[in-house]
Design a protein around this motif. Structure first.
Motif, mmCIF file in Angstrom:
data_model
loop_
_atom_site.group_PDB
_atom_site.id
_atom_site.type_symbol
_atom_site.label_atom_id
_atom_site.label_comp_id
_atom_site.label_asym_id
_atom_site.label_seq_id
_atom_site.Cartn_x
_atom_site.Cartn_y
_atom_site.Cartn_z
ATOM 1 N N ALA A 61 0.838 -1.205 0.000
ATOM 2 C CA ALA A 61 0.000 0.000 0.000
ATOM 3 C C ALA A 61 0.871 1.253 0.000
ATOM 4 O O ALA A 61 0.532 2.265 -0.617
ATOM 5 C CB ALA A 61 -0.928 -0.008 1.213
ATOM 6 N N VAL A 62 2.013 1.163 0.673
ATOM 7 C CA VAL A 62 2.910 2.327 0.746
ATOM 8 C C VAL A 62 3.475 2.640 -0.647
ATOM 9 O O VAL A 62 3.518 3.799 -1.064
ATOM 10 C CB VAL A 62 4.054 2.062 1.756
ATOM 11 C CG1 VAL A 62 5.073 3.191 1.736
ATOM 12 C CG2 VAL A 62 3.483 1.880 3.163
ATOM 13 N N MET B 152 2.111 2.120 -3.419
ATOM 14 C CA MET B 152 1.056 2.621 -4.298
ATOM 15 C C MET B 152 0.463 3.931 -3.780
ATOM 16 O O MET B 152 -0.471 4.461 -4.372
ATOM 17 C CB MET B 152 -0.056 1.578 -4.449
ATOM 18 C CG MET B 152 0.410 0.263 -5.056
ATOM 19 S SD MET B 152 1.320 0.482 -6.600
ATOM 20 C CE MET B 152 -0.028 0.794 -7.704
ATOM 21 N N ALA B 153 0.977 4.436 -2.653
ATOM 22 C CA ALA B 153 0.568 5.741 -2.124
ATOM 23 C C ALA B 153 -0.928 5.827 -1.843
ATOM 24 O O ALA B 153 -1.574 6.826 -2.135
ATOM 25 C CB ALA B 153 1.005 6.868 -3.057
ATOM 26 N N PHE B 154 -1.472 4.775 -1.254
ATOM 27 C CA PHE B 154 -2.872 4.868 -0.833
ATOM 28 C C PHE B 154 -2.993 5.907 0.277
ATOM 29 O O PHE B 154 -2.039 6.126 1.035
ATOM 30 C CB PHE B 154 -3.371 3.498 -0.371
ATOM 31 C CG PHE B 154 -3.791 2.621 -1.518
ATOM 32 C CD1 PHE B 154 -5.077 2.708 -2.027
ATOM 33 C CD2 PHE B 154 -2.897 1.758 -2.120
ATOM 34 C CE1 PHE B 154 -5.463 1.931 -3.115
ATOM 35 C CE2 PHE B 154 -3.265 0.984 -3.202
ATOM 36 C CZ PHE B 154 -4.565 1.070 -3.702
ATOM 37 N N TYR C 53 5.261 15.155 -11.046
ATOM 38 C CA TYR C 53 4.201 14.230 -11.459
ATOM 39 C C TYR C 53 4.700 13.324 -12.573
ATOM 40 O O TYR C 53 5.117 13.798 -13.624
ATOM 41 C CB TYR C 53 2.978 15.012 -11.956
ATOM 42 C CG TYR C 53 2.121 15.541 -10.837
ATOM 43 C CD1 TYR C 53 1.022 14.811 -10.389
ATOM 44 C CD2 TYR C 53 2.409 16.747 -10.214
ATOM 45 C CE1 TYR C 53 0.225 15.285 -9.358
ATOM 46 C CE2 TYR C 53 1.633 17.225 -9.175
ATOM 47 C CZ TYR C 53 0.537 16.491 -8.753
ATOM 48 O OH TYR C 53 -0.243 16.943 -7.737
ATOM 49 N N TYR C 54 4.686 12.034 -12.335
ATOM 50 C CA TYR C 54 5.038 11.073 -13.367
ATOM 51 C C TYR C 54 4.477 9.718 -12.960
ATOM 52 O O TYR C 54 4.463 9.399 -11.777
ATOM 53 C CB TYR C 54 6.567 11.021 -13.551
ATOM 54 C CG TYR C 54 6.977 10.532 -14.912
ATOM 55 C CD1 TYR C 54 6.668 11.282 -16.054
ATOM 56 C CD2 TYR C 54 7.630 9.316 -15.077
ATOM 57 C CE1 TYR C 54 7.017 10.824 -17.312
ATOM 58 C CE2 TYR C 54 7.995 8.858 -16.337
ATOM 59 C CZ TYR C 54 7.677 9.611 -17.453
ATOM 60 O OH TYR C 54 8.023 9.158 -18.686
ATOM 61 N N PRO C 55 4.012 8.917 -13.920
ATOM 62 C CA PRO C 55 3.345 7.661 -13.543
ATOM 63 C C PRO C 55 4.264 6.649 -12.868
ATOM 64 O O PRO C 55 3.780 5.650 -12.342
ATOM 65 C CB PRO C 55 2.854 7.090 -14.881
ATOM 66 C CG PRO C 55 2.940 8.187 -15.852
ATOM 67 C CD PRO C 55 3.976 9.143 -15.363
ATOM 68 N N PRO D 239 3.815 6.735 -7.677
ATOM 69 C CA PRO D 239 2.411 6.985 -7.308
ATOM 70 C C PRO D 239 2.211 8.136 -6.317
ATOM 71 O O PRO D 239 1.179 8.796 -6.352
ATOM 72 C CB PRO D 239 1.976 5.660 -6.680
ATOM 73 C CG PRO D 239 2.859 4.642 -7.296
ATOM 74 C CD PRO D 239 4.182 5.321 -7.499
ATOM 75 N N LYS D 240 3.173 8.401 -5.462
ATOM 76 C CA LYS D 240 3.050 9.539 -4.543
ATOM 77 C C LYS D 240 3.144 10.845 -5.308
ATOM 78 O O LYS D 240 2.726 11.881 -4.838
ATOM 79 C CB LYS D 240 4.184 9.529 -3.507
ATOM 80 C CG LYS D 240 4.194 8.372 -2.553
ATOM 81 C CD LYS D 240 5.138 8.620 -1.370
ATOM 82 C CE LYS D 240 6.598 8.713 -1.771
ATOM 83 N NZ LYS D 240 7.153 7.452 -2.297
ATOM 84 N N ASN D 241 3.787 10.767 -6.476
ATOM 85 C CA ASN D 241 4.138 11.945 -7.258
ATOM 86 C C ASN D 241 5.133 12.838 -6.523
ATOM 87 O O ASN D 241 5.207 14.042 -6.741
ATOM 88 C CB ASN D 241 2.909 12.708 -7.747
ATOM 89 C CG ASN D 241 2.238 11.954 -8.881
ATOM 90 O OD1 ASN D 241 2.899 11.543 -9.826
ATOM 91 N ND2 ASN D 241 0.951 11.710 -8.761
ATOM 92 N N TYR D 242 5.852 12.228 -5.615
ATOM 93 C CA TYR D 242 7.099 12.819 -5.123
ATOM 94 C C TYR D 242 8.013 11.672 -4.759
ATOM 95 O O TYR D 242 7.548 10.565 -4.473
ATOM 96 C CB TYR D 242 6.891 13.773 -3.935
ATOM 97 C CG TYR D 242 6.286 13.187 -2.692
ATOM 98 C CD1 TYR D 242 7.057 12.466 -1.782
ATOM 99 C CD2 TYR D 242 4.943 13.366 -2.400
ATOM 100 C CE1 TYR D 242 6.508 11.935 -0.630
ATOM 101 C CE2 TYR D 242 4.378 12.839 -1.244
ATOM 102 C CZ TYR D 242 5.163 12.125 -0.369
ATOM 103 O OH TYR D 242 4.615 11.591 0.762
ATOM 104 N N TYR E 121 5.448 -1.761 -10.874
ATOM 105 C CA TYR E 121 5.798 -1.113 -9.611
ATOM 106 C C TYR E 121 6.719 -1.956 -8.734
ATOM 107 O O TYR E 121 7.003 -1.565 -7.613
ATOM 108 C CB TYR E 121 4.524 -0.736 -8.842
ATOM 109 C CG TYR E 121 3.744 0.377 -9.513
ATOM 110 C CD1 TYR E 121 4.182 1.697 -9.429
ATOM 111 C CD2 TYR E 121 2.603 0.110 -10.262
ATOM 112 C CE1 TYR E 121 3.496 2.715 -10.065
ATOM 113 C CE2 TYR E 121 1.905 1.117 -10.895
ATOM 114 C CZ TYR E 121 2.361 2.428 -10.789
ATOM 115 O OH TYR E 121 1.682 3.428 -11.423
#
Lengths: 485, 485
Positions: free
Chosen positions: A41-42, A44-46, A84-86, A89-92, A145
């Motif tokens: 989950a981490v 994938m930045a849920f 931002y980039y795929p 997932p956090k976009n950082y 991922y």
């Protein structure tokens, strides 16, 4: 070319493979073929997840910092790099910047390039998380991922490198260090090593230490093999010299390009004015923590013997040539293999000889690694023992070795199949020699008169045993039996 | 017999003795939840199929509660009151939820909030405006608006909240109940949708200090998933409650409390400050020493800006994971960038988008030192000023806000000089991670107002005991909202 000095700086990314889990999550850090199977989950930045630092990864990072003679920080910090980039997932990305200081700053590395010693200054080395891997197809892209969150070390050099050869030699040395220090397999086929290359040229004769004289920096991103590094650098040098020669160099902006593996060219991505502002700030979820001296000392004490130290031992204690020593230590797994044979009682010189003369050639030819080799250190030692005990001749042992490598059967099996096992049994040979001498009393007489008939008898014994008789033992027995008459 | 308007200990005793069952409590709570929903709009989700559980020795077992909608709840819609997560059903529980469940808590509903905790009005939820149960033309404040309204209305004895600026402590005051956020890291943030990580606290809203102690005892604990959490296993808030506060030293800040600072304030504000001084007298009456101290007004004036800069910067980064690609309602567009843009443009309220722009602006390389770094410096100065106070005083006591709940129709709210200091000072509790509690201390125009007590980090017991003693001298403990207009 002769009119210019080339200045090259490298950013070398190396994944840390030797941790159980990723750098900020509990997902496995393991190279697997099934996409998106090592993901938490981490990663994938849920919403609501938090990073937790992997202590082992920090330990490895501090270790490489020490090996490169860098200064380690008093406190450990991480920063956020926002984009931002795929692949993130956090976009950082959680990474380290130079302020507050990362795991290491200001070190240096001496390395050998075609027999010349070179030194490259290390600006900094920092620990960060890797991004996911993307595969682009004609109409779509896929994201895997598994790699997102794998611990990654980024090493940044000063522009001290002067040629593509030097760059590759530097990278090979670094790869070797990562392997020897137990930090990473550093396997570029698994994507564990990736480089960005900074290239500029300046007129020869000017003061290289003064940045005012430097040319315009061109960064080439995403070079994923050492061969690629060589080609990208050489391409850039040529491209930039051409600009100089046709008078348009000064119009060139500081820029970022990417290496295109299909066309063997670099392609313009963006100029400096379009540089991305990553809006760094200190990662608030990871409290700064003190790196104690005790911890540092225990890490320092855990650094194993590296390639250079092993090379010295091979030369000074085992009496190998510098060339052979270098060849063996170049790849840690080969050096480990070699040392394993020594542990099993092999003679250092003979074992080294097998490696350099036959085994490495075989690996090269078959494009395999020593870990994939059928011949284990145990088998190699068996083969050497057969020679030293006279069971087979050294000439035969070569034949056996090639068969072992080719047919992937154990040496003792091959020896049996080939029937090359030497007859070293005194009685068996004597039982052949005595009737032979009985049949040829005249030749014994000739021998005593000084005529060489000795070789005839040896030949006959060999014929009778189809060449399997131990030659020195055979000679000895013939001599003894003749003397009796 | 009504149970949901009672305190936790009393309900627990009746559950234990069998006078009431958990199932009956759940039914009563659900019925009330629907009533409050119709009137005030306090819920994103009411869990109609909630079931009673076995009663154990844990004080919370079998008792219904509400959860703010920014807590990740496994299998239960968790939206953060945002369109961007309007269908998001998490697959994991926040650590605080796991802890509550382990204590036998029964979740009845997910409470409305200002979108992702931003905005202190309770009006920005995707499900609509939250009204104050005392007066439907007034706001609850936010962001824990639904939690405050439902607890004040007697739906259950407690609800969880989160507090980044004053999001537990201000709605508590506006609704006439208790709002407590313990020291930063006492409750794990794992599973709380991040707003501004360095300021985000978890806590609870209750109708008594005793209940607040019981609830936080159950929520707290070190968590290996949150590196900022700490071990509080030796702290037992409920067991440590004591109303013996003789000799405790309190202080209040002249620049915040003196009516002379607010010459053009409304009648409500003047009464609110008068009422505050009555509470000060009460403190003295029960044996505490109270002193007036001074803090540089320039520092206090900077409070709001510091909060805006830091919270917006962290928020813009924290919420970049909301792209609608991995989770959330995916939108259709030609490429992933347009998908993200459309999702974020349509999904977020304008207030949030404004804050993201501020956050990005203050982190940009050319602005970072002027805004973000300076805000961090002033944050440090403010925290140091408060830490200095704690060298001499057990806690700081201050009025909450500028009076009773404000009108939803902002044109009816009187603006006055320096009002920002009164409205914003609770944010210091977040800057320093200080334990901070609001309790009701009177009525103005038949509407409740509150007073706040904030102490030094890890000094939660002291803060609770001061509030506990004061509460027992006033008549507002356990009060249920009565609609006055």
């Amino acid at each position: 070319m002769d009119n210019y000095v080339v200045m090259i700086g490298l950013e070398m990314h190396c994944e840390i493979s030797e941790t159980n889990t990723k750098v900020f999550s509990g997902a496995k850090n393991e190279y697997v073929d099934v996409p998106n199977s090592n993901v938490s989950a981490v990663d994938m930045a849920f919403p609501g997840v938090l990073p937790v630092v992997n202590k082992k990864a920090v330990e490895h990072a501090l270790k490489i910092s020490m090996i490169l003679g860098c200064t380690q920080p008093e406190y450990m910090y991480f920063e956020r790099k926002n984009y931002y980039y795929p692949d993130m997932p956090k976009n950082y990305q959680i990474t380290q910047e130079t302020k507050p200081i990362p795991v290491g700053i200001y070190g240096s590395l001496k390395f050998d390039c075609k027999g010349e010693e070179k030194t490259v200054r290390i600006n900094n080395i920092h620990l960060e998380e890797d991004a996911a891997s993307l595969d682009h197809y004609e109409t779509f892209s896929t994201v895997n991922y598994n790699r997102a969150g794998v611990p990654l070390l980024e090493l940044v050099t000063e522009p001290d490198i002067r040629s593509a050869d030097e760059a590759v030699a530097f990278l090979e040395t670094m790869r070797c260090i990562y392997q020897y220090a137990g930090i990473s397999e550093a396997d570029s086929r698994k994507g564990q090593i990736r480089c960005d290359v900074n290239v500029s040229i300046m007129e020869k004769g000017k003061d290289e230490s003064d940045p005012k004289n430097w040319g315009t920096k061109v960064e080439v991103k995403n070079v994923n093999s050492f061969g690629g590094v060589r080609d990208a650098i050489n391409y850039e040098i040529e491209r930039q010299i051409e600009l100089k020669e046709n008078g348009t160099y000064d119009e060139m902006e500081q820029q970022t390009r990417r290496w295109d593996e299909d066309t063997f060219t670099t392609i313009f991505m963006r100029s400096k004015v379009d540089a991305i502002d990553y809006r760094y700030f200190v990662e608030p979820n990871i409290p700064k923590y003190k790196i104690s001296n005790e911890w540092k000392e225990s890490i320092r004490a855990s650094i194993p013997k590296l390639a250079n130290e092993r090379k010295e031992i091979y030369m000074n204690e085992y009496g190998l040539s510098e060339y052979d020593s270098k060849v063996i230590v170049k790849d840690k797994s080969i050096s480990d293999y070699y040392e394993e044979t020594l542990k099993l009682g092999a003679d250092p010189k003979i074992s080294a000889n097998w490696l350099t003369s036959v085994i490495l050639g075989h690996l090269n030819k078959t494009e395999t690694t020593i870990n994939e080799l059928f011949l284990t250190p145990n088998m190699l030692v068996d083969l050497m023992n057969m020679v030293s005990s006279g069971k087979i001749s050294s000439k035969q042992s070569k034949e056996v070795m090639y068969k072992v490598l080719e047919e992937e059967k154990e040496p003792k099996v091959i020896v049996k199949e080939l029937g090359v096992e030497q007859i070293s049994d005194d009685k068996t040979i004597r039982d052949i020699v005595i009737p032979l001498l009985d049949e040829h009393p005249d030749l014994i007489e000739d021998h005593k008169k000084g005529k060489n008939t000795f070789d005839f008898f040896v030949g006959q014994v060999m014929k009778a045993t189809r060449g399997k008789a131990n030659p020195s033992l055979t000679s000895q027995i013939i001599r003894e039996e003749m003397d009796k008459r | 017999m009504e149970y949901m308007s009672k305190g936790i200990k009393e309900i627990h005793d009746d559950l234990k003795s069998g006078k009431v069952t958990s199932e009956e409590l759940v039914n009563e709570s659900l019925k009330k939840a629907h009533k409050v929903q119709d009137k005030c709009n306090a819920f994103v989700t009411i869990i109609d199929d909630a079931k009673g559980v076995d009663v154990t020795d844990s004080l919370l077992s079998g008792i219904p509660c509400g959860i703010k909608d920014n807590y990740s709840t496994k299998g239960i819609l968790s939206t953060g009151s945002s369109n961007t997560l309007k269908d998001y059903i998490p697959f994991f529980d926040a650590t605080a939820i796991t802890n509550l469940k382990n204590n036998g808590a029964v979740i009845i509903g997910k409470c409305t909030m200002d979108e992702f905790g931003m905005g202190g009005t309770g009006t920005t939820a995707h499900t609509g405006v939250q009204k104050n149960p005392w007066d439907l033309s007034r706001m609850c404040a936010g962001s824990s608006s639904g939690s405050a309204a439902s607890v004040a209305s007697g739906v259950y004895p407690y609800a969880t909240g989160s507090d980044t600026g004053d999001s537990i402590r201000k709605p508590a005051a506006y609704c006439g109940i208790v709002g407590y956020k313990p020291t930063y890291g006492m409750i794990s943030r794992y599973g709380l949708f991040a707003f501004a990580s360095s300021l985000d606290h978890l806590g609870c809203l209750t109708r008594s200090v005793e209940d607040a102690a019981i609830v936080v005892d159950a929520m707290k604990g070190i968590d290996k998933k949150d590196m900022t959490s700490w071990d509080s296993s030796n702290i037992h808030l409920y067991e440590s409650l004591s109303s013996d506060v003789k000799g405790k030293k309190l202080c209040y800040i002249k620049e915040i409390c003196d009516p002379g600072n607010y010459p053009d304030a409304s009648e409500e504000t003047k009464q609110h400050l008068d009422n505050f001084y009555k509470t000060i007298e009460l403190c003295k009456k029960i044996g505490m020493e109270v002193s007036e101290v001074s803090i540089d007004k320039k520092l206090l004036d900077a409070l709001g800006s510091v909060y805006n800069i830091i919270s917006c910067a962290e928020a813009t980064s924290n919420m970049s994971n909301l792209t609608g690609i991995i989770f959330g309602p995916r939108v259709n567009a030609d490429n992933y960038e347009d998908m993200m843009k459309k999702y974020r443009t349509e999904g977020f309220s304008s207030l949030i988008k404004r804050r993201f722009i501020i956050g990005s602006y203050v982190l940009q390389a050319q602005n970072k030192d002027r805004y973000f770094n300076n805000a961090q410096r002033v944050r440090r100065l403010l925290v140091d000023a408060w830490k200095d106070l704690y060298k001499e005083y057990d806690a700081v006591i201050l009025p909450v806000g500028s009076g009773p709940a404000k009108y939803l129709d902002d044109s009816k709210n009187k603006k006055f000089t320096n009002s920002n200091i009164l409205e914003e000072h609770l944010q210091i509790g977040n800057f320093g991670g200080f334990p901070s509690i609001t309790i009701p201390n009177g009525f103005i125009n038949n509407l409740p107002v509150g007073v706040n007590i904030t102490g030094n980090c890890y000094d939660d017991i002291n803060v609770l005991n001061i509030a506990y003693a004061l509460e027992s001298e006033m008549n507002y403990k356990g009060q249920i909202a009565k609609e006055v207009k």
